[in-house]
Design a protein around this motif. Structure first.
Motif, PDB file in Angstrom:
ATOM      1  N   THR A 432       0.811  -1.225   0.000  1.00  0.00           N
ATOM      2  CA  THR A 432       0.000   0.000   0.000  1.00  0.00           C
ATOM      3  C   THR A 432       0.841   1.270   0.000  1.00  0.00           C
ATOM      4  OG1 THR A 432      -0.104  -0.050   2.411  1.00  0.00           O
ATOM      5  CG2 THR A 432      -1.900  -1.141   1.219  1.00  0.00           C
ATOM      6  N   GLY A 433       2.164   1.134   0.107  1.00  0.00           N
ATOM      7  CA  GLY A 433       3.039   2.302   0.135  1.00  0.00           C
ATOM      8  C   GLY A 433       4.475   1.863   0.292  1.00  0.00           C
ATOM      9  N   PRO A 434       5.420   2.784   0.085  1.00  0.00           N
ATOM     10  CA  PRO A 434       6.844   2.405   0.163  1.00  0.00           C
ATOM     11  C   PRO A 434       7.248   1.962   1.560  1.00  0.00           C
ATOM     12  CG  PRO A 434       6.597   4.787  -0.049  1.00  0.00           C
ATOM     13  CD  PRO A 434       5.244   4.200  -0.265  1.00  0.00           C
ATOM     14  N   HIS A 435       7.805   0.767   1.662  1.00  0.00           N
ATOM     15  CA  HIS A 435       8.291   0.242   2.931  1.00  0.00           C
ATOM     16  C   HIS A 435       9.159  -0.979   2.650  1.00  0.00           C
ATOM     17  CE1 HIS A 435       4.952  -2.561   2.274  1.00  0.00           C
ATOM     18  NE2 HIS A 435       5.504  -3.367   3.184  1.00  0.00           N
ATOM     19  N   LEU A 436       9.923  -1.399   3.656  1.00  0.00           N
ATOM     20  CA  LEU A 436      10.702  -2.627   3.585  1.00  0.00           C
ATOM     21  C   LEU A 436      10.026  -3.695   4.435  1.00  0.00           C
ATOM     22  CD1 LEU A 436      13.237  -4.434   3.087  1.00  0.00           C
ATOM     23  CD2 LEU A 436      14.224  -3.360   5.134  1.00  0.00           C
ATOM     24  N   HIS A 437       9.752  -4.839   3.832  1.00  0.00           N
ATOM     25  CA  HIS A 437       9.303  -6.013   4.581  1.00  0.00           C
ATOM     26  C   HIS A 437      10.541  -6.883   4.810  1.00  0.00           C
ATOM     27  CE1 HIS A 437       6.799  -9.446   5.803  1.00  0.00           C
ATOM     28  NE2 HIS A 437       7.609 -10.197   5.036  1.00  0.00           N
ATOM     29  N   TYR A 438      10.903  -7.075   6.089  1.00  0.00           N
ATOM     30  CA  TYR A 438      12.151  -7.760   6.444  1.00  0.00           C
ATOM     31  C   TYR A 438      11.835  -9.042   7.216  1.00  0.00           C
ATOM     32  CZ  TYR A 438      16.585  -8.537   8.947  1.00  0.00           C
ATOM     33  OH  TYR A 438      17.726  -9.092   9.470  1.00  0.00           O
ATOM     34  N   GLU A 439      12.467 -10.136   6.794  1.00  0.00           N
ATOM     35  CA  GLU A 439      12.261 -11.421   7.452  1.00  0.00           C
ATOM     36  C   GLU A 439      13.598 -12.022   7.887  1.00  0.00           C
ATOM     37  OE1 GLU A 439       8.332 -12.875   4.836  1.00  0.00           O
ATOM     38  OE2 GLU A 439      10.208 -14.050   4.779  1.00  0.00           O
ATOM     39  N   VAL A 440      13.566 -12.698   9.022  1.00  0.00           N
ATOM     40  CA  VAL A 440      14.684 -13.531   9.465  1.00  0.00           C
ATOM     41  C   VAL A 440      14.199 -14.975   9.476  1.00  0.00           C
ATOM     42  CG1 VAL A 440      16.243 -14.106  11.354  1.00  0.00           C
ATOM     43  CG2 VAL A 440      15.755 -11.716  10.832  1.00  0.00           C
ATOM     44  N   ILE A 441      14.917 -15.843   8.794  1.00  0.00           N
ATOM     45  CA  ILE A 441      14.506 -17.245   8.643  1.00  0.00           C
ATOM     46  C   ILE A 441      15.533 -18.121   9.353  1.00  0.00           C
ATOM     47  CG2 ILE A 441      13.976 -19.065   6.964  1.00  0.00           C
ATOM     48  CD1 ILE A 441      13.580 -16.712   4.902  1.00  0.00           C
ATOM     49  N   LEU A 442      15.075 -18.839  10.369  1.00  0.00           N
ATOM     50  CA  LEU A 442      15.954 -19.712  11.154  1.00  0.00           C
ATOM     51  C   LEU A 442      15.570 -21.160  10.886  1.00  0.00           C
ATOM     52  CD1 LEU A 442      18.118 -20.242  13.325  1.00  0.00           C
ATOM     53  CD2 LEU A 442      16.335 -19.875  15.057  1.00  0.00           C
TER      54      LEU A 442
END
Length: 509
Positions: A432-442
């Motif tokens: 819906t707008g500029p942003h960073l979706h950040y994930e950490v995968i363990l």
């Protein structure tokens, strides 16, 4: 009868007597010499003459004069004739020093004609030079000579450039009417640390380019403040340069959640390097040497330290690196807009597990690699839009979604380092707008980036701890001095002694 000859001085006077003839040689600055008529003295003697000013001739380098032989037919034949006689050397009057200086000044070439041009958006250096009256061939030669030292493509709008031309004639009051000769020099200052000079001594010579580094002095600056809204605003209020603030945020980002853990009334302290020119203007910033943050009454200190192998990092007072295997927030100055967990999806309209953390930031904001690793994916991926996934060892991976674009060289198989720019914030995919979706995968499963326990960085070895302790003590001493309101100054010398402001100006390196 009187006549005058104009010759030059200093004179090299040679009067060799060969077969009754006398010769004289003269050179350099001008003067006028007058001679009287035929001598009434005995034949074979020089008639006295009077020197009024100087001999003048088409070729004053050498003049030969004849005298009347003492006897013989030639003497009888020449007696009625009027002959030239040299004045006695003792009667020569040399020009005074003031006369010589006046003559030399009169002969000096006119000074170069100077012009100043300013770079505007869309300008090229060639275009500017030709527009200022430079011959196109000379302009090309000058720009070509400059390229190894400074690229003309790096010139920015507003840059002022000084030009010097040989003058064909004297400059008039109206500078636009000056008769410009060939280009002699180009000078400009692309930064406070460096001057660029392209010049030649004569129009027939080739141009030579030089980059001249200007002297700078190293200073240690101290800043302390209280946070009322956020760290960025508080730091600007005490004039902390932005590069220093960014470095502090990166150093603390391994332990501090700047979106949730910063509270009103928290404090910070920074000790950092700046470099100033001879006018005292800041040229650039250096290292952040020390930083401390007091969050909810708990104080955390970090020290910048260079290890014997040349690696630099920030360490706790106990000698443990603040760096962890992964960064919790791989972006600067972003706002946490959505956390990890169940939520109502803003587009789909129903509750859905949100398997990462969202950071709202302007489009184009740089995104950093959370740790050292290898890029597995750098491509579009469904609702993630433009997407990057990095593998960090055998257990951890990180993912970055909704990117506007990828940094140069980022593709599958690329090896990256922690803190390296890998992409830029955007709003691609289901967003819906500029942003960073950040994930950490363990171990193949997404976990909360803000709560997962990450392993600490290296700890200094036992044989390094003594040197680190001495370094930390010196930094603490500098902080103590700075807290007293003294800006510490260090000259850019080999002996980097900390002194009080002002006293360093009397010391020479």
């Amino acid at each position: 009868m009187r006549f005058a000859k104009k010759v030059s001085y200093p004179a090299i006077l040679a009067i060799p007597l060969v077969g009754g003839a006398v010769a004289a040689s003269w050179s350099s600055a001008h003067f006028t010499q007058s001679f009287g008529g035929v001598s009434s003295e005995a034949p074979g003697t020089l008639a006295p003459g009077t020197l009024d000013g100087g001999l003048s001739g088409a070729d004053p380098a050498a003049e030969a004069f004849s005298v009347v032989p003492a006897s013989g037919p030639a003497a009888a034949a020449s007696q009625p004739e009027q002959v030239a006689a040299l004045p006695r050397a003792s009667l020569l009057r040399l020009p005074a020093q003031g006369e010589i200086e006046a003559l030399e000044e009169a002969e000096a070439p006119p000074p170069p004609v100077t012009r100043q041009i300013t770079v505007a958006r869309g300008d090229t250096l060639m275009k500017l030079l030709i527009g200022a009256g430079v011959d196109p061939t000379h302009a090309h030669q000058a720009v070509t000579a400059m390229e190894p030292v400074y690229s003309a493509r790096r010139l920015m709008p507003g840059q002022e450039i000084d030009l010097a031309f040989a003058a064909r004639g004297a400059a008039s009051d109206d500078s636009a009417s000056d008769d410009l000769g060939p280009l002699l020099a180009i000078n400009f200052r692309p930064s406070r640390e460096r001057d660029i000079e392209i010049s030649r001594a004569h129009p027939d010579e080739d141009f030579a380019a030089n980059a001249v580094d200007r002297p700078v002095a190293r200073q240690l600056a101290y800043a302390q403040g209280t946070i009322l809204s956020n760290l960025s605003v508080a730091a600007r209020e005490v004039n902390v340069p932005n590069p220093v603030l960014v470095e502090a945020i990166r150093a603390f980002s391994f332990d501090v959640d700047f979106q949730r853990e910063i509270q009103k009334g928290d404090d910070f302290e920074f000790l950092y390097e700046i470099f100033v020119d001879e006018d005292g203007l800041r040229v650039r910033t250096g290292e952040l040497l020390f930083a401390a943050m007091t969050l909810s009454g708990s104080r955390t200190e970090i020290y910048h330290y260079e290890r014997p192998n040349g690696d630099t990092d920030y360490f706790t007072p106990e000698g443990t690196s603040v760096r962890r295997s992964l960064m919790r927030t791989p972006i600067d100055g972003a706002r946490l807009s959505s956390g990890f967990g169940m939520r109502k999806h803003p587009i789909l309209g129903y509750s859905k597990m949100h398997k990462g953390t969202d950071f709202a930031a302007p489009r184009g904001t740089p995104i950093y690699a959370a740790g050292n690793g290898v890029v597995e994916v750098a491509a579009r991926r469904g609702g993630y839009g433009k997407y990057i996934r990095i593998r960090h060892g055998s257990s951890y991976k990180t993912a970055y979604a909704h990117l506007h674009g990828y940094a140069k060289g980022i593709k599958s198989g690329t090896r990256v380092k922690q803190g390296q720019v890998i992409g830029y914030v955007g709003s691609t995919g289901r967003s819906t707008g500029p942003h960073l979706h950040y994930e950490v995968i363990l171990n193949g499963k997404q976990v909360n980036p803000l709560k997962v326990t990450l392993p600490r960085g290296d700890k200094l070895k036992k044989d390094e701890l003594a040197a680190f302790a001495a370094h930390r003590a010196e930094v603490d001493r500098q902080v103590s001095i700075a807290m007293g309101g003294i800006l510490m100054v260090q000259k850019a010398c080999e002996e980097a002694e900390v002194v009080e402001q002002g006293s360093a100006t009397d010391r020479e390196c």
